[in-house]
Enzyme design. Structure first.
Site, PDB file in Angstrom:
ATOM      1  N   THR A   1       0.845  -1.190   0.000  1.00 16.95           N
ATOM      2  CA  THR A   1       0.000   0.000   0.000  1.00 16.95           C
ATOM      3  C   THR A   1       0.881   1.240   0.000  1.00 16.95           C
ATOM      4  O   THR A   1       2.086   1.165   0.238  1.00 16.95           O
ATOM      5  CB  THR A   1      -0.925   0.006   1.229  1.00 16.95           C
ATOM      6  OG1 THR A   1      -0.122   0.003   2.417  1.00 16.95           O
ATOM      7  CG2 THR A   1      -1.822  -1.231   1.227  1.00 16.95           C
TER       8      THR A   1
ATOM      9  N   LYS B   1     -16.434  16.713   9.119  1.00 18.27           N
ATOM     10  CA  LYS B   1     -17.543  16.727  10.073  1.00 18.27           C
ATOM     11  C   LYS B   1     -17.664  18.124  10.650  1.00 18.27           C
ATOM     12  O   LYS B   1     -16.862  18.544  11.484  1.00 18.27           O
ATOM     13  CB  LYS B   1     -17.330  15.702  11.181  1.00 18.27           C
ATOM     14  CG  LYS B   1     -18.572  15.480  12.043  1.00 18.27           C
ATOM     15  CD  LYS B   1     -18.404  14.315  12.984  1.00 18.27           C
ATOM     16  CE  LYS B   1     -19.712  14.030  13.712  1.00 18.27           C
ATOM     17  NZ  LYS B   1     -19.597  12.872  14.639  1.00 18.27           N
TER      18      LYS B   1
ATOM     19  N   TRP C   1     -22.004  15.793   8.058  1.00 20.55           N
ATOM     20  CA  TRP C   1     -20.944  15.358   7.156  1.00 20.55           C
ATOM     21  C   TRP C   1     -20.935  16.173   5.875  1.00 20.55           C
ATOM     22  O   TRP C   1     -21.989  16.492   5.318  1.00 20.55           O
ATOM     23  CB  TRP C   1     -21.109  13.880   6.804  1.00 20.55           C
ATOM     24  CG  TRP C   1     -21.025  12.954   7.978  1.00 20.55           C
ATOM     25  CD1 TRP C   1     -22.048  12.268   8.556  1.00 20.55           C
ATOM     26  CD2 TRP C   1     -19.858  12.608   8.712  1.00 20.55           C
ATOM     27  NE1 TRP C   1     -21.589  11.518   9.611  1.00 20.55           N
ATOM     28  CE2 TRP C   1     -20.245  11.707   9.723  1.00 20.55           C
ATOM     29  CE3 TRP C   1     -18.507  12.975   8.626  1.00 20.55           C
ATOM     30  CZ2 TRP C   1     -19.346  11.161  10.634  1.00 20.55           C
ATOM     31  CZ3 TRP C   1     -17.613  12.434   9.539  1.00 20.55           C
ATOM     32  CH2 TRP C   1     -18.035  11.541  10.523  1.00 20.55           C
TER      33      TRP C   1
ATOM     34  N   GLU D   1      -5.736  -3.936  -1.922  1.00 25.89           N
ATOM     35  CA  GLU D   1      -6.259  -5.115  -1.234  1.00 25.89           C
ATOM     36  C   GLU D   1      -7.307  -5.878  -2.033  1.00 25.89           C
ATOM     37  O   GLU D   1      -7.718  -6.979  -1.644  1.00 25.89           O
ATOM     38  CB  GLU D   1      -6.876  -4.693   0.120  1.00 25.89           C
ATOM     39  CG  GLU D   1      -5.869  -4.234   1.153  1.00 25.89           C
ATOM     40  CD  GLU D   1      -5.561  -2.743   1.111  1.00 25.89           C
ATOM     41  OE1 GLU D   1      -5.010  -2.221   2.085  1.00 25.89           O
ATOM     42  OE2 GLU D   1      -5.871  -2.092   0.074  1.00 25.89           O
TER      43      GLU D   1
END
Length: 539
Positions: A185, A438, A443, A330
């Protein structure tokens, strides 16, 4: 009682064997590090991959030994993909744009025994060589070079290794569950984590990801793999191209818009794959060169959210279809592709375009769901936002050298994305969970704010981040790169009116010359937060 059908192992070697046997005369074009363009065939790639596998055996490598690559998209890298994995070893592609300490960590954590490098990276490897604990052989991807030999003691040269072999190596009959390749990653927070793919998962990804409603490559296509070969196996493109026998074009190190525009016209590319920043650069390159990209039919766009303004621009000006995709290291990486259903054919062009803005739906082999923070499964109503989880035939089980599972108790991988899914399975990434803003308990999607900014004709690039605020905890700030030097902060903020709720309009716009990009073309928002997360406290 078992069935009465043949059982053949699903291996990387079988892919290149197929290409070499049935598509031996199909061209593979490689732009070399030197700038030279070389035309080979799948038959040549098959033969050279076999020679490489034989050479690695002659060097004494045992099955499963990891072989690192620090290289661009070129034909030798392609041969390494198949020669290493097909020969029973593990192909570990390494992002050359990582910091030195991360390169050292990855190579040592993987315990790479062989390191293949393009000439570009000779100085860096020569400097770091003493810190590679397990590397036994460094192989420069080219012919012998006396200057390079003087820089790295005991260095081997790729072309000499292959010249010593005959090419009649037989691909071993490997267990399909053995590891075939290894990718790490990006490691924007903490050390990168390794994802080790098997032969089985890679072949299933090849077959599942290339359905007609997937990437959909054909033998008659000419495919430009702009997505780096060091990033999630170039989205599986080398494997898919070998499986169908498509002409493959590898663009080398120069991925600027002008170089790609000329290459598309010269090679008559029909399908291309890459991240949004590449296609934004291509638009500029097409304008500068006057190239028309007349052969180009579609591009697969992933890695980060596609600016929706690009869809009509490519379609109306160049006749190119942009297909949005989503995935992760992944997930091998294909998780979704945005192709329309039969019932959508009756929709008008605006409605179809709106559907194409999301990341799309899962191909066979992948399943998706949304959960809340407590793990409760949420409805697929196209409105409810939740934590996106995935499972499937080519999804991670656990990270390389990790004892713990990477999955939930019931076997799903948490992607770290916040998304919606509608009744037809169409998924839209609303934000990364670590990026979403936030503000006062509500949101705000950075993806939506970025898309609106980039729909302004005077903005070239934009990223939205959460900045600290004394009253609302966090408020949105947009970091933007100008296309037109005269554009103002007020003009860009006014562009948001009517497109989002008034309380979601960013508090500030900060103009910069460039945005920090990672090795795969993604904006490094952690760097932006480090620089600008207190910008609203300074007023």
């Amino acid at each position: 009682m078992l069935g009465k059908m043949m059982h053949k192992q699903l291996t990387i070697g079988s892919l290149i064997e197929h290409a070499g046997r049935f598509h031996a005369g199909t061209t593979v074009t490689s732009v070399e590090t030197s700038g030279e363009t070389v035309h080979m065939t799948w038959g040549d790639i098959d033969t050279n991959a076999r020679r490489l596998a034989a050479a690695l055996n002659r060097l004494g490598l045992e099955q499963g030994a990891r072989c690192g690559t620090i290289a661009w998209n070129n034909r030798r890298h392609l041969e390494i993909y198949f020669g290493v994995s097909g020969g029973g070893f593990v192909c570990h592609t390494i992002n050359p744009r990582l910091k030195a300490e991360q390169l050292i960590y990855i190579i040592n954590h993987a315990e790479d025994q062989v390191l293949f490098i393009d000439t570009t990276f000779v100085p860096a490897v020569a400097q770091l060589r003493a810190q590679f604990t397990e590397v036994k052989h460094i192989v420069v991807m080219g012919p012998r070079d006396a200057d390079i030999a003087a820089q790295i003691d005991g260095v081997l040269f790729y072309d000499e290794l292959l010249a010593a072999e005959t090419g009649d190596f037989d691909w071993p009959d490997l267990d399909e569950n053995l590891p075939s390749s290894l990718c790490y990653t990006s490691g924007t927070t903490g050390n990168p984590k390794g994802v080790e793919y098997t032969h089985r998962t890679s072949v299933l990804h090849t077959l599942g990801g290339n359905q007609p409603d997937g990437i959909g490559l054909r033998a008659r296509d000419t495919v430009l793999a702009v997505v780096p070969m060091f990033h999630v196996n170039a989205w599986g493109t080398p494997y898919i191209a070998a499986a169908v026998g498509a002409k493959l074009v590898l663009p080398g190190p120069n991925l600027d818009g002008v170089s790609l525009a000329k290459l598309i016209d010269a090679e008559k590319i029909t399908v291309a794959l890459g991240v949004p920043t590449i296609w934004m650069g291509l638009l500029q390159g097409l304008e500068e060169t006057g190239c028309t990209a007349a052969s180009l039919e579609r591009t697969i766009v992933g890695g980060s959210a596609l600016p929706t303004v690009m869809i009509p621009t490519f379609r109306d000006k160049y006749g190119v279809e942009l297909v949005h995709a989503w995935g992760m290291t992944e997930t091998s990486p294909i998780g979704t592709l945005n192709q329309l259903l039969q019932k959508h054919s009756t929709l008008d062009s605006d409605a179809q375009e709106k559907l194409r803005e999301g990341q799309g739906r899962a191909p066979y082999g992948i399943n998706l769901r949304l959960v809340d923070d407590a793990g409760t499964i949420l409805p697929n109503d196209g409105k409810t936002e939740g934590n996106l989880q995935i499972c499937g035939h080519w999804v991670i089980d656990s990270y390389f050298r990790a004892d713990d599972s990477a999955l939930t108790a019931d076997g799903w991988f948490n992607t770290g994305d916040v998304a919606t899914i509608d009744a037809d399975g169409y998924m839209i990434i609303r934000d990364r969970s670590k990026d979403i803003i936030k503000s006062g308990g509500e949101w705000i999607s950075t993806v939506e704010l970025e898309d609106i900014a980039m729909s302004h004709s005077d903005i070239a690039q934009a990223a939205a981040i959460a900045a600290k605020h004394p009253k609302w905890d966090e408020r949105p700030v947009v970091i933007a790169v100008k296309r037109n030097p005269s554009v103002t902060e007020a003009a860009l903020l006014a562009h948001y009116k009517g497109k989002v709720a008034s309380w979601q309009i960013p508090d500030r716009v900060v103009f910069v010359d460039t945005l920090p990009l990672g090795g795969t073309g993604k904006v490094l928002k952690n760097k932006l937060r480090e620089s600008y997360d207190e910008v609203l406290l300074e007023d």
